[in-house]
Design an enzyme around this catalytic site. Structure first.
Site, PDB file in Angstrom:
ATOM      1  N   THR A  38      -3.742  64.841  43.762  1.00  0.00           N
ATOM      2  CA  THR A  38      -2.950  63.607  43.676  1.00  0.00           C
ATOM      3  C   THR A  38      -3.665  62.491  44.428  1.00  0.00           C
ATOM      4  O   THR A  38      -4.324  62.733  45.431  1.00  0.00           O
ATOM      5  CB  THR A  38      -1.524  63.778  44.241  1.00  0.00           C
ATOM      6  OG1 THR A  38      -0.842  62.533  44.140  1.00  0.00           O
ATOM      7  CG2 THR A  38      -1.511  64.220  45.693  1.00  0.00           C
ATOM      8  N   ASN A  39      -3.514  61.282  43.918  1.00  0.00           N
ATOM      9  CA  ASN A  39      -4.058  60.113  44.620  1.00  0.00           C
ATOM     10  C   ASN A  39      -2.945  59.321  45.287  1.00  0.00           C
ATOM     11  O   ASN A  39      -3.185  58.254  45.830  1.00  0.00           O
ATOM     12  CB  ASN A  39      -4.802  59.207  43.623  1.00  0.00           C
ATOM     13  CG  ASN A  39      -6.080  59.875  43.158  1.00  0.00           C
ATOM     14  OD1 ASN A  39      -6.819  60.437  43.960  1.00  0.00           O
ATOM     15  ND2 ASN A  39      -6.313  59.837  41.855  1.00  0.00           N
ATOM     16  N   ASN A  40      -1.721  59.843  45.199  1.00  0.00           N
ATOM     17  CA  ASN A  40      -0.580  59.133  45.782  1.00  0.00           C
ATOM     18  C   ASN A  40      -0.472  59.524  47.264  1.00  0.00           C
ATOM     19  O   ASN A  40      -0.110  60.648  47.621  1.00  0.00           O
ATOM     20  CB  ASN A  40       0.684  59.533  45.005  1.00  0.00           C
ATOM     21  CG  ASN A  40       1.927  58.849  45.523  1.00  0.00           C
ATOM     22  OD1 ASN A  40       2.088  58.657  46.727  1.00  0.00           O
ATOM     23  ND2 ASN A  40       2.821  58.495  44.624  1.00  0.00           N
TER      24      ASN A  40
ATOM     25  N   ASP B  95       3.801  66.873  39.607  1.00  0.00           N
ATOM     26  CA  ASP B  95       4.195  65.811  38.691  1.00  0.00           C
ATOM     27  C   ASP B  95       5.693  65.625  38.862  1.00  0.00           C
ATOM     28  O   ASP B  95       6.452  66.593  38.876  1.00  0.00           O
ATOM     29  CB  ASP B  95       3.842  66.140  37.236  1.00  0.00           C
ATOM     30  CG  ASP B  95       3.801  64.851  36.412  1.00  0.00           C
ATOM     31  OD1 ASP B  95       3.033  63.937  36.772  1.00  0.00           O
ATOM     32  OD2 ASP B  95       4.554  64.734  35.424  1.00  0.00           O
ATOM     33  N   SER B  96       6.100  64.394  39.050  1.00  0.00           N
ATOM     34  CA  SER B  96       7.486  64.165  39.424  1.00  0.00           C
ATOM     35  C   SER B  96       7.989  62.837  38.887  1.00  0.00           C
ATOM     36  O   SER B  96       7.209  61.997  38.444  1.00  0.00           O
ATOM     37  CB  SER B  96       7.611  64.192  40.954  1.00  0.00           C
ATOM     38  OG  SER B  96       6.596  63.409  41.550  1.00  0.00           O
TER      39      SER B  96
ATOM     40  N   TYR C 275      10.996  55.051  44.138  1.00  0.00           N
ATOM     41  CA  TYR C 275      12.407  54.688  43.918  1.00  0.00           C
ATOM     42  C   TYR C 275      13.294  55.057  45.109  1.00  0.00           C
ATOM     43  O   TYR C 275      14.520  54.961  45.009  1.00  0.00           O
ATOM     44  CB  TYR C 275      12.926  55.395  42.658  1.00  0.00           C
ATOM     45  CG  TYR C 275      12.193  55.011  41.380  1.00  0.00           C
ATOM     46  CD1 TYR C 275      12.617  53.938  40.604  1.00  0.00           C
ATOM     47  CD2 TYR C 275      11.064  55.716  40.959  1.00  0.00           C
ATOM     48  CE1 TYR C 275      11.947  53.585  39.438  1.00  0.00           C
ATOM     49  CE2 TYR C 275      10.390  55.373  39.797  1.00  0.00           C
ATOM     50  CZ  TYR C 275      10.828  54.311  39.044  1.00  0.00           C
ATOM     51  OH  TYR C 275      10.161  53.959  37.894  1.00  0.00           O
ATOM     52  N   ASP C 276      12.710  55.503  46.235  1.00  0.00           N
ATOM     53  CA  ASP C 276      13.511  55.947  47.388  1.00  0.00           C
ATOM     54  C   ASP C 276      14.560  54.928  47.852  1.00  0.00           C
ATOM     55  O   ASP C 276      15.663  55.327  48.227  1.00  0.00           O
ATOM     56  CB  ASP C 276      12.601  56.323  48.572  1.00  0.00           C
ATOM     57  CG  ASP C 276      11.974  57.696  48.412  1.00  0.00           C
ATOM     58  OD1 ASP C 276      12.397  58.454  47.515  1.00  0.00           O
ATOM     59  OD2 ASP C 276      11.048  58.020  49.188  1.00  0.00           O
TER      60      ASP C 276
ATOM     61  N   HIS D  96      13.387  66.933  45.762  1.00  0.00           N
ATOM     62  CA  HIS D  96      12.825  67.650  44.610  1.00  0.00           C
ATOM     63  C   HIS D  96      11.491  68.295  44.989  1.00  0.00           C
ATOM     64  O   HIS D  96      11.207  69.432  44.656  1.00  0.00           O
ATOM     65  CB  HIS D  96      12.650  66.669  43.450  1.00  0.00           C
ATOM     66  CG  HIS D  96      11.995  65.365  43.829  1.00  0.00           C
ATOM     67  ND1 HIS D  96      12.371  64.642  44.940  1.00  0.00           N
ATOM     68  CD2 HIS D  96      10.960  64.667  43.279  1.00  0.00           C
ATOM     69  CE1 HIS D  96      11.602  63.563  45.030  1.00  0.00           C
ATOM     70  NE2 HIS D  96      10.750  63.551  44.040  1.00  0.00           N
ATOM     71  N   ARG D  97      10.650  67.557  45.745  1.00  0.00           N
ATOM     72  CA  ARG D  97       9.332  68.066  46.148  1.00  0.00           C
ATOM     73  C   ARG D  97       9.513  69.226  47.135  1.00  0.00           C
ATOM     74  O   ARG D  97       8.863  70.266  47.031  1.00  0.00           O
ATOM     75  CB  ARG D  97       8.535  66.914  46.778  1.00  0.00           C
ATOM     76  CG  ARG D  97       7.059  67.185  46.987  1.00  0.00           C
ATOM     77  CD  ARG D  97       6.279  65.889  47.126  1.00  0.00           C
ATOM     78  NE  ARG D  97       6.317  65.127  45.896  1.00  0.00           N
ATOM     79  CZ  ARG D  97       7.031  64.008  45.720  1.00  0.00           C
ATOM     80  NH1 ARG D  97       7.735  63.476  46.699  1.00  0.00           N
ATOM     81  NH2 ARG D  97       7.034  63.413  44.553  1.00  0.00           N
TER      82      ARG D  97
HETATM   83  P1  IMP Z   1       3.370  60.856  38.993  1.00  0.00           P
HETATM   84  O1  IMP Z   1       3.968  62.186  39.353  1.00  0.00           O
HETATM   85  O2  IMP Z   1       2.175  60.540  39.797  1.00  0.00           O
HETATM   86  O3  IMP Z   1       3.226  60.687  37.526  1.00  0.00           O
HETATM   87  O4  IMP Z   1       4.369  59.694  39.417  1.00  0.00           O
HETATM   88  C1  IMP Z   1       5.665  59.929  39.741  1.00  0.00           C
HETATM   89  C2  IMP Z   1       6.394  58.617  39.982  1.00  0.00           C
HETATM   90  O5  IMP Z   1       7.780  58.965  40.116  1.00  0.00           O
HETATM   91  C3  IMP Z   1       6.014  57.933  41.291  1.00  0.00           C
HETATM   92  O6  IMP Z   1       5.042  56.967  41.119  1.00  0.00           O
HETATM   93  C4  IMP Z   1       7.339  57.336  41.747  1.00  0.00           C
HETATM   94  O7  IMP Z   1       7.553  56.112  41.090  1.00  0.00           O
HETATM   95  C5  IMP Z   1       8.355  58.349  41.225  1.00  0.00           C
HETATM   96  N1  IMP Z   1       8.638  59.372  42.266  1.00  0.00           N
HETATM   97  C6  IMP Z   1       8.220  60.663  42.285  1.00  0.00           C
HETATM   98  N2  IMP Z   1       8.644  61.261  43.414  1.00  0.00           N
HETATM   99  C7  IMP Z   1       9.310  60.322  44.111  1.00  0.00           C
HETATM  100  C8  IMP Z   1       9.944  60.355  45.387  1.00  0.00           C
HETATM  101  O8  IMP Z   1       9.955  61.345  46.125  1.00  0.00           O
HETATM  102  N3  IMP Z   1      10.521  59.193  45.764  1.00  0.00           N
HETATM  103  C9  IMP Z   1      10.528  58.076  44.998  1.00  0.00           C
HETATM  104  N4  IMP Z   1       9.913  57.981  43.833  1.00  0.00           N
HETATM  105  C10 IMP Z   1       9.312  59.119  43.386  1.00  0.00           C
END
Ligand code: IMP
Length: 194
Positions: free
Chosen positions: A7-9, A69-70, A152-153, A178-179
């Site tokens: 992940t890059n997040n 993925d979330s 979206y927290d 969820h995570r």
């Molecule tokens: P991806 O899994 O990188 O495709 O992106 C998931 C996207 O869902 C994120 O960029 C957020 O916008 C949203 N998201 C996923 N998990 C969370 C969370 O724990 N809090 C708030 N937003 C979330």
């Protein structure tokens, strides 16, 4: 044990590290590992994208990899933004843009029920080790509140609370998110034992 998180997040990564540390799992980021290829998230399910990211990255780096993925699924919007949560308001949009779009789409809707969903996938260069899904149910507030967390927290109020994830902070969030729930399942299923 060290595994690479595809992940890059930076926010997701921090949460993953914090949750896994007490279990003796050290998470290395894509940035720390270097040379991690960008995987196109073109599947229409969380599981499809998570499995693709983990498998392609494990093969490319010859390491054990896990991916996340979330996204947010809103009842009154038939599950949107769902797998498109990151791109809900276009490619270069900000978290604020995405939250404003969500608030706009929910105007006049009677239900504000929503859930966060996370699918974790673990893979080795030889193939998929396993997946685990976690959910967190709650509702969407009427305005953004709080400055912790990400995405979206500031709009998400988990069931049983009056505050948003962004107001509650990381310890409470990680204990029920969820995570957090997906990782608990993956640990219980033995996916992190190699
Ligand atoms: P991806 O899994 O990188 O495709 O992106 C998931 C996207 O869902 C994120 O960029 C957020 O916008 C949203 N998201 C996923 N998990 C969370 C969370 O724990 N809090 C708030 N937003 C979330």
């Amino acid at each position: 044990m060290k595994i690479l998180a595809a992940t890059n997040n930076a926010h997701k990564l921090e949460e993953l590290k914090t949750i896994l540390r007490p279990h003796g799992v050290e998470v290395i980021s894509a940035k720390e590992a270097g040379g991690v290829p960008e995987v196109v998230e073109d599947r229409d399910t969380f599981e499809g994208n998570a499995v693709k990211k983990a498998l392609e990255t494990a093969k490319a780096k010859n390491m054990i990899v896990f991916s996340d993925d979330s996204g947010l699924s809103v009842d009154a919007l038939d599950g949107r933004p769902g797998v498109y949560s990151a791109r809900y308001a276009g490619e270069n949009a900000t978290d604020t843009d995405r939250m404003n779009k969500l608030l706009g789409e929910l105007k006049g809707k009677t239900s504000r029920k929503a859930k966060f969903v996370c699918v974790i996938a673990l893979a080795s260069p030889d193939g998929l080790i396993g997946t685990a899904t976690g959910e967190c149910h709650g509702s969407i507030g009427f305005e953004a509140k709080g400055n912790q967390g990400f995405g979206y927290d500031p709009l998400f109020i988990p069931d049983g609370y009056k505050e948003t994830f962004a107001e509650l902070g990381e310890d409470i969030k990680n204990s029920m998110s969820h995570r957090g729930n997906a990782l608990k399942k993956a640990l219980a299923d033995g996916h992190f034992k190699f």
